[in-house]
Enzyme design. Structure first.
Site, PDB file in Angstrom:
ATOM      1  CB  CYS A 148      -0.936  -0.032   1.189  1.00  0.00           C
ATOM      2  SG  CYS A 148      -0.140  -0.543   2.714  1.00  0.00           S
ATOM      3  CB  THR A 178      -3.992  -6.603  -7.264  1.00  0.00           C
ATOM      4  OG1 THR A 178      -3.795  -5.410  -6.500  1.00  0.00           O
ATOM      5  CG2 THR A 178      -5.057  -7.451  -6.596  1.00  0.00           C
ATOM      6  N   GLY A 217      -6.774 -12.759 -10.391  1.00  0.00           N
ATOM      7  CA  GLY A 217      -7.400 -13.831 -11.155  1.00  0.00           C
ATOM      8  C   GLY A 217      -6.516 -14.363 -12.276  1.00  0.00           C
ATOM      9  N   GLY A 241      -7.902 -15.945  -3.826  1.00  0.00           N
ATOM     10  CA  GLY A 241      -8.763 -14.783  -3.698  1.00  0.00           C
ATOM     11  C   GLY A 241      -9.845 -14.827  -4.750  1.00  0.00           C
TER      12      GLY A 241
HETATM   13  C1  LIG Z   1     -11.643  -7.606  -3.822  1.00  0.00           C
HETATM   14  C2  LIG Z   1     -10.230  -7.782  -3.395  1.00  0.00           C
HETATM   15  C3  LIG Z   1      -9.795  -7.176  -2.222  1.00  0.00           C
HETATM   16  C4  LIG Z   1      -8.500  -7.323  -1.797  1.00  0.00           C
HETATM   17  N1  LIG Z   1      -8.099  -6.753  -0.624  1.00  0.00           N
HETATM   18  C5  LIG Z   1      -6.847  -6.988  -0.145  1.00  0.00           C
HETATM   19  C6  LIG Z   1      -6.464  -6.506   1.124  1.00  0.00           C
HETATM   20  O1  LIG Z   1      -7.220  -5.859   1.828  1.00  0.00           O
HETATM   21  N2  LIG Z   1      -5.203  -6.764   1.550  1.00  0.00           N
HETATM   22  C7  LIG Z   1      -4.310  -7.493   0.808  1.00  0.00           C
HETATM   23  O2  LIG Z   1      -3.182  -7.715   1.255  1.00  0.00           O
HETATM   24  N3  LIG Z   1      -4.657  -7.975  -0.396  1.00  0.00           N
HETATM   25  C8  LIG Z   1      -5.912  -7.742  -0.887  1.00  0.00           C
HETATM   26  N4  LIG Z   1      -6.274  -8.263  -2.114  1.00  0.00           N
HETATM   27  C9  LIG Z   1      -5.304  -9.034  -2.899  1.00  0.00           C
HETATM   28  C10 LIG Z   1      -5.496 -10.527  -2.717  1.00  0.00           C
HETATM   29  O3  LIG Z   1      -5.271 -10.900  -1.389  1.00  0.00           O
HETATM   30  C11 LIG Z   1      -4.553 -11.313  -3.638  1.00  0.00           C
HETATM   31  O4  LIG Z   1      -3.221 -11.002  -3.284  1.00  0.00           O
HETATM   32  C12 LIG Z   1      -4.758 -10.988  -5.111  1.00  0.00           C
HETATM   33  O5  LIG Z   1      -6.130 -10.821  -5.387  1.00  0.00           O
HETATM   34  C13 LIG Z   1      -4.206 -12.055  -6.045  1.00  0.00           C
HETATM   35  O6  LIG Z   1      -4.786 -13.304  -5.810  1.00  0.00           O
HETATM   36  P1  LIG Z   1      -6.050 -13.897  -6.639  1.00  0.00           P
HETATM   37  O7  LIG Z   1      -5.685 -13.882  -8.071  1.00  0.00           O
HETATM   38  O8  LIG Z   1      -6.233 -15.270  -6.076  1.00  0.00           O
HETATM   39  O9  LIG Z   1      -7.194 -13.005  -6.356  1.00  0.00           O
HETATM   40  C14 LIG Z   1      -7.589  -8.094  -2.565  1.00  0.00           C
HETATM   41  C15 LIG Z   1      -8.027  -8.693  -3.740  1.00  0.00           C
HETATM   42  C16 LIG Z   1      -9.327  -8.547  -4.165  1.00  0.00           C
HETATM   43  C17 LIG Z   1      -9.749  -9.205  -5.443  1.00  0.00           C
END
Ligand SMILES: Cc1cc2nc3c(=O)[nH]c(=O)nc-3n(C[C@H](O)[C@H](O)[C@H](O)COP(=O)(O)O)c2cc1C
Ligand SMILES: Cc1cc2nc3c(=O)[nH]c(=O)nc-3n(C[C@H](O)[C@H](O)[C@H](O)COP(=O)(O)OP(=O)(O)OC[C@H]3O[C@@H](n4cnc5c(N)ncnc54)[C@H](O)[C@@H]3O)c2cc1C
Ligand SMILES: Cc1cc2nc3c(=O)[nH]c(=O)nc-3n(C[C@H](O)[C@H](O)[C@H](O)COP(=O)(O)OP(=O)(O)OC[C@H]3O[C@@H](n4cnc5c(N)ncnc54)[C@H](O)[C@@H]3O)c2cc1C
Ligand SMILES: Cc1cc2nc3c(=O)[nH]c(=O)nc-3n(C[C@H](O)[C@H](O)[C@H](O)COP(=O)(O)O)c2cc1C
Ligand code: FES
Ligand code: FES
Lengths: 301, 267, 301, 267
Positions: A126, A190, A214, A262
């Site tokens: 962040c 992300t 994703g 996620g």
């Molecule tokens: C809706 C959403 C909210 C997220 N909020 C956070 C968060 O608050 N803190 C964090 O460290 N990562 C957050 N992430 C990132 C996820 O933890 C993860 O690192 C990222 O989405 C990649 O994984 P995925 O492809 O399985 O979604 C968020 C992701 C999504 C999609």
């Protein structure tokens, strides 16, 4: 065959609910556990209540999700009821935390540590308000400073440093975090992106820019995990684009010891954890693996 | 799903405060499903789909910032739509049913009522509003069954609550299902009455939403997600809910009383 | 309705064959032009002959392409016949160049400039051998240094700086390039990634890591173009994930004045340029746009 | 297309230097199409598909580094496969055809010959090799038409070149199409003969490849891409080719004479 451990914490299987997904309440975290997650992560906790950005905050585009939730949080002070209810959670709970500067990180970490989560995860992806909004996790010194301060604050509790793929040198950042006391690395958060609706002639997210997750980001995650695995000795929580057993195995072969999910919850439903686990078992049986630990990093051999 | 810009084909003034926006967009929406409506640079909010196929529409009550902006739109303008989302009503086996609608709550119940009518279900409709000319879909609902109207000011039908009518109906009659939508305090009472008289019910609930697809956790009622597991819930689920009628989450994910939630919504 | 200009060079339409795609020979560049490209880019030219990496060097994954061709080049010295044949090219020719250090960039730029291409593009997305292999385009000073040196070398010929999305601060890099004399910015080059074949238990690319392109990277391109558009006055050549008219319009609305197409050749065939152009015209007719220039940056309004 | 690991079901020793690897992989390969075969950490190279459906196979001659490694593989081992790629032979209208195969060039022509046989095409096959026991697919090709064998050392059939036989055949007979594959100097001669006698031909050409899907430009012959527009080209195309029989690109994309290209391939 899927039992493993991560930072000395025993896990029934290596799938972990990633931070920010469903993690707004104890009930939802428990539901994820009941649907097969080996561990669950609370949505990142900040120093004070924060609404986050306006809607649209999350939507699906052609090859994944994009979100700009904006770190909404009730703040660590308002979470007594959540912690109380989480005592019933059948799997280890990871508490994700964030702050806009080192002092805020320490404040949140100290208070969260009192609740004795199994693991603390510091989301250093962040923006750092002190360093002109640059992201902590893009700067070696800033990352090390946060991690060493948070490690002091959490004491015995294992600490994961969650990194951003935006860092051009993610392996260096991981090494700095390891040296600063991190017990594990989580990669990736992300990938920055934007989607414009050309008829509306406007970015769809109210915050305009957001984070891609994703299927589309899986190769970015694999690459980051690969580089980190070659740079550090501590275990890696691999996250990014996992929604099948094959995806999870790919990240583990790259070097991940456990797998965060996620967006997979969106693409496959909340029982994605069970599905991923049974697909992993099936693949392992077909390919002669007795224990999931054998998969970790084998693509490097 | 990426929002698709849909042209407004027609705007129907349903009541002084409620309009239906017919969209140039084909959906296969089922009664009780909803969509996220996006006004670029303003906000994105959930609305029940009050029509399906090439009659796809949303019906909006002018309340606050977002709906005021909606009411500035003219035919030919466009809005962004993501959806349909959620699980709609389950009305497969109903033969003898009752619908209870409070205010804008008639919106998700209209398509349901028309569907039940097609299947020759014996239908009673209790429609409540603040005042007579705010009774939403009064005429169209009348065509689907026997209607009972209540208003707060007594300007139309009976003065008082929908739930008083429902109670009298339940005393006389056995319904396969009671379908309800409206303010949560009303729905709490509908549920209590159904439980008392041993009638199954399905209630269309409402929470603040972000993703609408079950991943952000914003719309939680205990372990249920209104967007994905709902917005329509059955008695078996509602019986287990501890937050129903009591708590909801602010945008920060802080869980507060429904009063505090309503105050926040007014900000 | 698609006629436009880029760096004062007139283009019949805003689609440009991106560097590294088909650009190995004059005949293929001309074929792309005959298939509708408004301009064509020669595959990046280096200081000397270079084979690049071993196969596999390019393949399609679920949401795009990944490549580690490794900047194969015959070297600027061996290209007389190519330049000669390119005299017949019916559209403007962009010469992409690279080097491992500033001196190499100057050497290639000076020699390429003698052939009078319509535009020179400096690919500063490659590793800088002097600065410990860090990528030029991730470092503000290194980017500025290369661009100002190349600008001196090419003189009057317009110069595009091609940036990498790996830079955590791409808008700052773009600004530095503008200040250093760049006449335009090209964004983006590929996004770093890796794909592992879990049965082979190995990364598929022989070089292991590679660059992602195609559909999955479009939101990354849109975000970078958006940020650069807000930071600089010079025009932007938007590249990344374009294979339809809608894609091209999205990048233009974000701020691109012209659109590079690379992986789109794989996904739609070599006539992707014609297809994109006719889809753009159709959309513009339906949405009341008379000239493609009106699209540039309108999502910012 | 991501490479899929395919198990080797069976290995057939075709000649002392050539083996066919039958793969546990279903494809819909047509005669003349090819696949990229990947040996992890070694290399990836194009090979004609010599079988289709559940008989999918590649036929490999041991030559250099890659094929040596291939020859170390046992049944049960796996290789990575991307494909099928390219445009195969166009044999729709042929009634009276001739096949000219030099060395491993018989590989793409086998499936074609068997397909032509099924369609009752009148077929002449000219099969050339260094020596008698290196005549690839001799027996199977025999079953598809009238075969003429030539060897460099005269140990089988006629001593000399396939093209001498072809010339005699063309003098006597009119073919709808002459299909050829083999060393490029042989193909140049095949083309010249066909032009001289007014016969259409289709030649399977070969260049170093990277992407195999027509974007990297590595396999160019003038403006044609062997991987995408070929590997089979027709007389109408070949007539326009300036590089055919003369030039090819090194891995650096430097265009050199075929001699220099062959030297580089031997490195
Ligand atoms: C809706 C959403 C909210 C997220 N909020 C956070 C968060 O608050 N803190 C964090 O460290 N990562 C957050 N992430 C990132 C996820 O933890 C993860 O690192 C990222 O989405 C990649 O994984 P995925 O492809 O399985 O979604 C968020 C992701 C999504 C999609
Ligand atoms: C599944 C679902 C379906 C919906 N369908 C419809 C529909 O068909 N038609 C429709 O008009 N609306 C519907 N809503 C509500 C809609 O999403 C908006 O919340 C509503 O239109 C208010 O929007 P606003 O931004 O204009 O008002 P706001 O600025 O949010 O609020 C203005 C006023 O509305 C009141 N208010 C709004 N929401 C609440 C609440 N939850 N509790 C208490 N008070 C509240 C506030 O007290 C305030 O007085 C639905 C919501 C959900 C979750
Ligand atoms: C479309 C296509 C289909 C193919 N199908 C087959 C097939 O079915 N079976 C098969 O065995 N091979 C086929 N090849 C060739 C194959 O891809 C390899 O190039 C070949 O097997 C040599 O591989 P290697 O790495 O072992 O040898 P290398 O190490 O590349 O070379 C070893 C020896 O082969 C000679 N050589 C290789 N290629 C050439 C060339 N182009 N010109 C001159 N000399 C050369 C070299 O002179 C050297 O003596 C095909 C190629 C293409 C483009
Ligand atoms: C096979 C391949 C080779 C490439 N080679 C180069 C190159 O030599 N120089 C360069 O600047 N970019 C190169 N690129 C990047 C492209 O020019 C382009 O920036 C990128 O692929 C994103 O666009 P796309 O999604 O349209 O492919 C290459 C891309 C691909 C797919
Ligand atoms: S709105 Fe996100 S889970 Fe329901
Ligand atoms: S091998 Fe890449 S174009 Fe043919």
């Amino acid at each position: 065959m899927l039992e493993t451990e991560f930072c000395k914490v025993k896990l029934g299987n290596p799938t972990v609910l990633a931070s920010g997904i469903l993690g707004t309440s104890a009930e939802l975290l428990i539901r994820a556990a009941e649907n097969g997650a080996g561990a669950v992560t609370i949505k990142s906790i900040g120093p004070r209540e924060r609404e986050g950005h306006n809607n649209p905050t999350i939507f699906e585009w052609e090859h994944g999700l994009i979100n700009a939730v904006g770190l909404s949080s009730e703040g660590y002070k308002e979470m007594e009821d959540v912690w109380e209810a989480l005592k019933k959670c059948p799997v280890p709970v990871i508490a994700s935390i964030y702050g806009a500067n080192v002092q805020e990180f320490i404040e949140v970490a100290e208070n969260v540590a009192k609740q004795k989560p199994a693991i603390v995860e510091a989301n250093i992806s962040c923006p750092n308000s002190e360093k002109h909004g640059q992201v902590f996790g893009c700067n070696i010194d800033a990352s090390a400073e946060v991690i060493s301060a948070v490690k002091k604050a959490v004491g015995e509790i294992p600490l994961i440093a969650k990194l951003t793929p935006q860092a051009p040198n993610i392996a260096e950042i991981a090494k700095a975090c390891e040296a600063a006391g991190a017990d594990a690395i989580c990669a990736i958060n992300t990938v920055a992106g934007m989607v414009i609706n050309i008829e509306a002639r406007k970015p769809v997210l109210h915050f305009k820019k957001g984070g891609l997750s994703g299927p589309a980001v899986k190769p970015v995650a694999v690459k980051c995990i690969w580089e980190i695995y070659e740079a550090v000795k501590i275990p890696i929580l691999g996250v990014g684009g996992v929604s099948s057993g094959r995806d999870a195995i790919e990240l583990m072969q790259a070097g991940a010891s456990a797998i965060g999910i996620g967006s997979g919850v969106h693409f496959k439903g909340i029982d994605v954890f069970k599905k991923v686990c049974s697909e992993m078992e099936e693949w392992m049986n077909e390919n002669g693996f007795a224990n999931v630990k054998e998969l970790v990093g084998i693509a490097h051999e | 799903m990426t929002p698709k810009m849909a042209r407004i084909k027609k705007i129907a003034q349903e009541t002084p405060s409620i309009r239906t926006f017919y969209l140039d967009l084909e959906t296969d929406a089922k009664p009780g499903q909803f969509a996220m409506a996006w006004l670029p640079r303003v906000d994105e909010k959930p609305f029940t789909l009050t029509g399906t196929g090439n009659e796809t529409a949303i019906t909006v009550q002018e309340k606050g910032k977002f709906t005021k902006k909606m009411f500035e739109l003219k035919e030919g303008n466009s809005i962004g739509i993501r959806g349909p989302f959620g699980k709609g009503f389950d009305f497969g086996g109903a033969k003898n049913a009752c619908i209870v609608a409070g205010g804008c709550g008639a919106a998700p119940l209209l398509m349901l009522a028309e569907e039940l009518k097609k299947r020759d279900v014996n239908l009673k409709i209790v429609l409540g509003a603040r005042t007579g000319n705010e009774c939403l879909f009064k005429e169209r609902l009348k065509n689907t069954g026997e209607i009972y109207i209540t208003t707060d000011d007594g300007s139309l039908g009976e003065k008082g609550f929908t739930t008083s009518v429902l109670e009298r109906l339940l005393e006389k009659e056995k319904f396969d299902c009671v379908f309800g939508c409206g303010p949560e305090p009303m729905l709490v009472r509908v549920f209590e009455l159904c439980e008392k008289f041993g009638a199954e019910c399905q209630l269309n609930l409402e929470r603040f939403m972000k993703c609408a697809t079950g991943i952000c956790g914003q719309c939680a009622i205990d372990e249920w997600l209104v967007c994905k597991d709902g917005p329509v819930f059955k008695s078996t689920q509602i019986r287990k809910m501890r937050d129903f009628g009591k708590f909801a989450m602010l945008k920060s994910a802080k869980k507060v009383s429904l009063q505090e939630y309503a105050q926040w919504r007014q900000k």
